[in-house]
Design an enzyme around this catalytic site. Structure first.
Site, PDB file in Angstrom:
ATOM      1  N   GLN A 178     -16.290  -3.390  -0.434  1.00  0.00           N
ATOM      2  CA  GLN A 178     -16.706  -3.061  -1.814  1.00  0.00           C
ATOM      3  C   GLN A 178     -15.902  -3.861  -2.826  1.00  0.00           C
ATOM      4  OE1 GLN A 178     -16.100  -0.464   0.350  1.00  0.00           O
ATOM      5  NE2 GLN A 178     -17.635   1.130   0.090  1.00  0.00           N
TER       6      GLN A 178
ATOM      7  N   ILE B 215       2.034  -0.307   6.774  1.00  0.00           N
ATOM      8  CA  ILE B 215       2.647  -1.619   6.617  1.00  0.00           C
ATOM      9  C   ILE B 215       2.886  -2.225   8.014  1.00  0.00           C
ATOM     10  CG2 ILE B 215       4.527  -2.918   5.552  1.00  0.00           C
ATOM     11  CD1 ILE B 215       2.668  -1.217   3.593  1.00  0.00           C
TER      12      ILE B 215
ATOM     13  N   GLU C 107      -6.703  -6.450   3.176  1.00  0.00           N
ATOM     14  CA  GLU C 107      -6.765  -7.493   2.143  1.00  0.00           C
ATOM     15  C   GLU C 107      -7.994  -7.366   1.251  1.00  0.00           C
ATOM     16  OE1 GLU C 107      -5.373 -11.314   3.087  1.00  0.00           O
ATOM     17  OE2 GLU C 107      -4.032 -10.584   4.651  1.00  0.00           O
ATOM     18  N   GLY C 108      -8.336  -6.127   0.935  1.00  0.00           N
ATOM     19  CA  GLY C 108      -9.469  -5.879   0.032  1.00  0.00           C
ATOM     20  C   GLY C 108     -10.698  -5.471   0.811  1.00  0.00           C
ATOM     21  N   THR C 109     -11.173  -4.250   0.570  1.00  0.00           N
ATOM     22  CA  THR C 109     -12.338  -3.756   1.329  1.00  0.00           C
ATOM     23  C   THR C 109     -13.602  -4.537   0.943  1.00  0.00           C
ATOM     24  OG1 THR C 109     -12.934  -2.147  -0.354  1.00  0.00           O
ATOM     25  CG2 THR C 109     -11.369  -1.402   1.325  1.00  0.00           C
TER      26      THR C 109
ATOM     27  N   THR D 273       0.817  -1.220   0.000  1.00  0.00           N
ATOM     28  CA  THR D 273       0.000   0.000   0.000  1.00  0.00           C
ATOM     29  C   THR D 273       0.851   1.270   0.000  1.00  0.00           C
ATOM     30  OG1 THR D 273      -1.695  -1.212   1.189  1.00  0.00           O
ATOM     31  CG2 THR D 273      -1.863   1.170   1.256  1.00  0.00           C
TER      32      THR D 273
ATOM     33  N   GLY E 219     -25.129  -0.050  26.494  1.00  0.00           N
ATOM     34  CA  GLY E 219     -25.577   1.326  26.690  1.00  0.00           C
ATOM     35  C   GLY E 219     -24.457   2.272  27.072  1.00  0.00           C
TER      36      GLY E 219
ATOM     37  N   GLY F 244      -1.181   6.801  -2.399  1.00  0.00           N
ATOM     38  CA  GLY F 244      -2.137   6.935  -3.506  1.00  0.00           C
ATOM     39  C   GLY F 244      -2.570   5.618  -4.108  1.00  0.00           C
TER      40      GLY F 244
HETATM   41  C1  LIG Z   1      -4.942  -2.015  10.139  1.00  0.00           C
HETATM   42  C2  LIG Z   1      -4.414  -2.023   8.733  1.00  0.00           C
HETATM   43  C3  LIG Z   1      -3.318  -2.815   8.412  1.00  0.00           C
HETATM   44  C4  LIG Z   1      -2.797  -2.821   7.102  1.00  0.00           C
HETATM   45  N1  LIG Z   1      -1.679  -3.573   6.823  1.00  0.00           N
HETATM   46  C5  LIG Z   1      -1.128  -3.519   5.583  1.00  0.00           C
HETATM   47  C6  LIG Z   1       0.097  -4.220   5.289  1.00  0.00           C
HETATM   48  O1  LIG Z   1       0.682  -4.892   6.159  1.00  0.00           O
HETATM   49  N2  LIG Z   1       0.621  -4.129   4.030  1.00  0.00           N
HETATM   50  C7  LIG Z   1       0.016  -3.383   3.048  1.00  0.00           C
HETATM   51  O2  LIG Z   1       0.552  -3.342   1.937  1.00  0.00           O
HETATM   52  N3  LIG Z   1      -1.137  -2.689   3.308  1.00  0.00           N
HETATM   53  C8  LIG Z   1      -1.713  -2.730   4.541  1.00  0.00           C
HETATM   54  N4  LIG Z   1      -2.867  -2.023   4.820  1.00  0.00           N
HETATM   55  C9  LIG Z   1      -3.455  -1.181   3.790  1.00  0.00           C
HETATM   56  C10 LIG Z   1      -4.721  -1.784   3.196  1.00  0.00           C
HETATM   57  O3  LIG Z   1      -4.399  -2.853   2.333  1.00  0.00           O
HETATM   58  C11 LIG Z   1      -5.448  -0.640   2.463  1.00  0.00           C
HETATM   59  O4  LIG Z   1      -5.930   0.252   3.446  1.00  0.00           O
HETATM   60  C12 LIG Z   1      -6.595  -1.155   1.623  1.00  0.00           C
HETATM   61  O5  LIG Z   1      -6.089  -1.796   0.479  1.00  0.00           O
HETATM   62  C13 LIG Z   1      -7.544  -0.032   1.194  1.00  0.00           C
HETATM   63  O6  LIG Z   1      -6.837   0.990   0.586  1.00  0.00           O
HETATM   64  P1  LIG Z   1      -7.081   2.527   1.000  1.00  0.00           P
HETATM   65  O7  LIG Z   1      -7.089   2.586   2.488  1.00  0.00           O
HETATM   66  O8  LIG Z   1      -6.086   3.356   0.271  1.00  0.00           O
HETATM   67  O9  LIG Z   1      -8.532   2.871   0.519  1.00  0.00           O
HETATM   68  P2  LIG Z   1      -8.997   3.257  -0.955  1.00  0.00           P
HETATM   69  O10 LIG Z   1      -8.527   2.250  -1.918  1.00  0.00           O
HETATM   70  O11 LIG Z   1      -8.632   4.677  -1.213  1.00  0.00           O
HETATM   71  O12 LIG Z   1     -10.556   3.122  -0.789  1.00  0.00           O
HETATM   72  C14 LIG Z   1     -11.336   4.109  -0.112  1.00  0.00           C
HETATM   73  C15 LIG Z   1     -12.786   3.644  -0.183  1.00  0.00           C
HETATM   74  O13 LIG Z   1     -13.207   3.549  -1.548  1.00  0.00           O
HETATM   75  C16 LIG Z   1     -13.699   2.252  -1.822  1.00  0.00           C
HETATM   76  N5  LIG Z   1     -13.309   1.869  -3.180  1.00  0.00           N
HETATM   77  C17 LIG Z   1     -12.068   1.827  -3.698  1.00  0.00           C
HETATM   78  N6  LIG Z   1     -12.101   1.425  -4.984  1.00  0.00           N
HETATM   79  C18 LIG Z   1     -13.403   1.190  -5.271  1.00  0.00           C
HETATM   80  C19 LIG Z   1     -14.081   0.763  -6.448  1.00  0.00           C
HETATM   81  N7  LIG Z   1     -13.425   0.488  -7.564  1.00  0.00           N
HETATM   82  N8  LIG Z   1     -15.432   0.630  -6.371  1.00  0.00           N
HETATM   83  C20 LIG Z   1     -16.114   0.916  -5.246  1.00  0.00           C
HETATM   84  N9  LIG Z   1     -15.519   1.335  -4.105  1.00  0.00           N
HETATM   85  C21 LIG Z   1     -14.179   1.484  -4.122  1.00  0.00           C
HETATM   86  C22 LIG Z   1     -13.055   1.339  -0.798  1.00  0.00           C
HETATM   87  O14 LIG Z   1     -13.851   0.196  -0.550  1.00  0.00           O
HETATM   88  C23 LIG Z   1     -12.997   2.250   0.423  1.00  0.00           C
HETATM   89  O15 LIG Z   1     -14.214   2.234   1.105  1.00  0.00           O
HETATM   90  C24 LIG Z   1      -3.403  -2.008   6.105  1.00  0.00           C
HETATM   91  C25 LIG Z   1      -4.529  -1.232   6.435  1.00  0.00           C
HETATM   92  C26 LIG Z   1      -5.027  -1.232   7.718  1.00  0.00           C
HETATM   93  C27 LIG Z   1      -6.215  -0.370   8.026  1.00  0.00           C
END
Ligand SMILES: Cc1cc2nc3c(=O)[nH]c(=O)nc-3n(C[C@H](O)[C@H](O)[C@H](O)COP(=O)(O)OP(=O)(O)OC[C@H]3O[C@@H](n4cnc5c(N)ncnc54)[C@H](O)[C@@H]3O)c2cc1C
Length: 391
Positions: free
Chosen positions: A376, A166, A372-374, A135, A348, A138
């Site tokens: 959505q 990370i 690992e993928g939101t 990650t 409460g 951007g």
């Molecule tokens: C606790 C924690 C631990 C993590 N650990 C790691 C790690 O060890 N290594 C690593 O590499 N990363 C890590 N991450 C990062 C994580 O993989 C990213 O946060 C995640 O991939 C989402 O990316 P973003 O936060 O930039 O959100 P974005 O991608 O900017 O998304 C923002 C919102 O938009 C939605 N969205 C995005 N694209 C679309 C689409 N095409 N259609 C509809 N909705 C969409 C998403 O669902 C989300 O709700 C970690 C994150 C957290 C919170």
């Protein structure tokens, strides 16, 4: 026929996990949450993890003979994951070990890389960590959009870029960094590199502030003309044909989805048990409103658990599980958020005080929907797979 039976050995391991969870994981998680900072790398907690045999690798050593514990089915591993997360999900991620990139190294690494990067974990001489850096500020969900570059330079590579969130980056012996040879060329131009701690140019570590899961660090860092030798390219040059570089990263994510789902189920179960305990202690079990919430949480937990186990069972059968893996993750993460919300409603005002386990679980579970993928993104994967489009 679907069979979720577990071996007597795994039953015993589950009971042991519950004991460790009660004595060690829950208290360590509550302490880190109260402190608002990760468990320090030199904390005695990690030495105790090593003494219990944790923190190693499943790699069997150069001769394939190093005992790494019994082989467990995916279903059994999911049940163990659920149990450990029941006690504290942040603490289990904080534990030493090669973590997220271990599978990449096992499946893509050369023999020399397995020995160099996984070998030290066999010793269990001190707590060691490794992590996976994909990650960027951007580029999250759209992992193909990463901007960290890798440029060939003589017999090595020069990396430049920035990573964020990370897990365990500042304490890791090495970071598997995903970079691109050309940001305009998409997935096929991506490569993964081992960047060892102390490599000049690797720095700027900053532990991020996060709402929950405070026991482990999520860290941003920069790569500034960071030079790594040719041998640090995961799998070596030959492995990187067509889009294999990107697929390495995606394989890690795909393998982890039911695991995250199992974690979410464990956390929701904890919210359920805590809700019942609170209701009993406060003489609330006679109220319809309270029993209604307990029933709702229980039903949701069981439903998510079944989908999660189905995803694991398909993996054990070596049958395609893309839909079930994504469904389990999407369903369980959302369910755990609902379960902790219902739990908060039940306790409460006590929950709003900020020192109740359910309030902590409420903050901890949100990340299950993100990592690992939101949610959505999982739903997009399911929909595309259902109609026969590539992921
Ligand atoms: C606790 C924690 C631990 C993590 N650990 C790691 C790690 O060890 N290594 C690593 O590499 N990363 C890590 N991450 C990062 C994580 O993989 C990213 O946060 C995640 O991939 C989402 O990316 P973003 O936060 O930039 O959100 P974005 O991608 O900017 O998304 C923002 C919102 O938009 C939605 N969205 C995005 N694209 C679309 C689409 N095409 N259609 C509809 N909705 C969409 C998403 O669902 C989300 O709700 C970690 C994150 C957290 C919170």
């Amino acid at each position: 026929m679907i069979d979720y039976r577990v071996s007597p050995e795994t039953q015993a391991r589950l009971a042991e996990a519950a004991e460790i969870g009660r004595k060690e994981l829950r208290p360590a998680g509550l302490e880190a949450d109260g402190r608002g900072a990760p468990i320090p790398p030199d904390d005695a907690f990690f030495e105790r993890c090593l003494a219990r045999g944790e923190g190693g690798t499943v790699w069997a050593g150069p001769d394939g003979k190093r005992a790494t514990g019994p082989r467990r089915s995916v279903v059994e591993r999911l049940l163990l994951s659920e149990e450990l997360a029941y006690w504290d999900r942040g603490v289990i991620i904080a534990m030493p070990g090669p973590g997220l990139p271990e599978n990449n190294v096992l499946s893509m690494g050369t023999d020399e890389q397995k020995e160099r990067f996984l070998g030290p974990f066999l010793a269990r001489d001190r707590p060691r960590w490794a992590c996976f850096g994909m990650t960027e500020p951007g580029a999250g969900s759209d992992a193909a959009a990463i901007r960290t570059t890798a440029r060939k330079d003589g017999d090595g590579w020069i990396l430049n870029g920035a990573k964020c969130f990370i897990g365990g980056a500042s304490r890791s012996d090495w970071i598997l960094v995903q970079a691109t040879l050309d940001p305009t060329k998409g997935r096929g131009a991506q490569r993964a590199f081992f960047v060892e701690a102390g490599t000049p140019g690797l720095g700027g570590f900053k532990i991020e502030k996060k709402m929950g899961l405070k026991a482990y660090e999520s860290t941003s860092f920069t790569l500034d003309d960071c030079r790594v030798p040719a041998e640090n390219l995961l799998g070596g040059e030959a492995r990187y044909e067509s889009s294999a570089g990107f697929k390495t990263a995606m394989r890690t994510f795909n393998a982890g989805r039911p695991q995250i789902a199992a974690n979410a189920v464990g956390m929701a179960r904890a919210a359920l048990d805590e809700s019942i305990r609170f209701a009993r202690e406060n003489d609330l079990l006679g109220r319809d409103r309270v029993r209604d919430r307990i029933e709702a949480i229980s039903r949701k937990v069981r439903k998510a658990r079944l989908v999660c186990l189905k995803a694991g069972w398909l993996a054990d059968e070596e049958r395609p599980n893309i839909i079930e893996a994504s469904m389990s993750k999407a369903l369980a993460a959302q369910m755990a958020q609902e379960a902790t919300t219902l739990g908060l409603e039940l306790v409460g005002l006590v929950g709003a005080r900020g020192d109740h386990l359910i309030e902590k679980l409420y903050r901890d579970v949100k990340a299950m929907d993100i990592v690992e993928g939101t949610g959505q993104v999982q739903r997009m994967i399911i929909a595309r797979t259902l109609v026969g489009l590539p992921r």
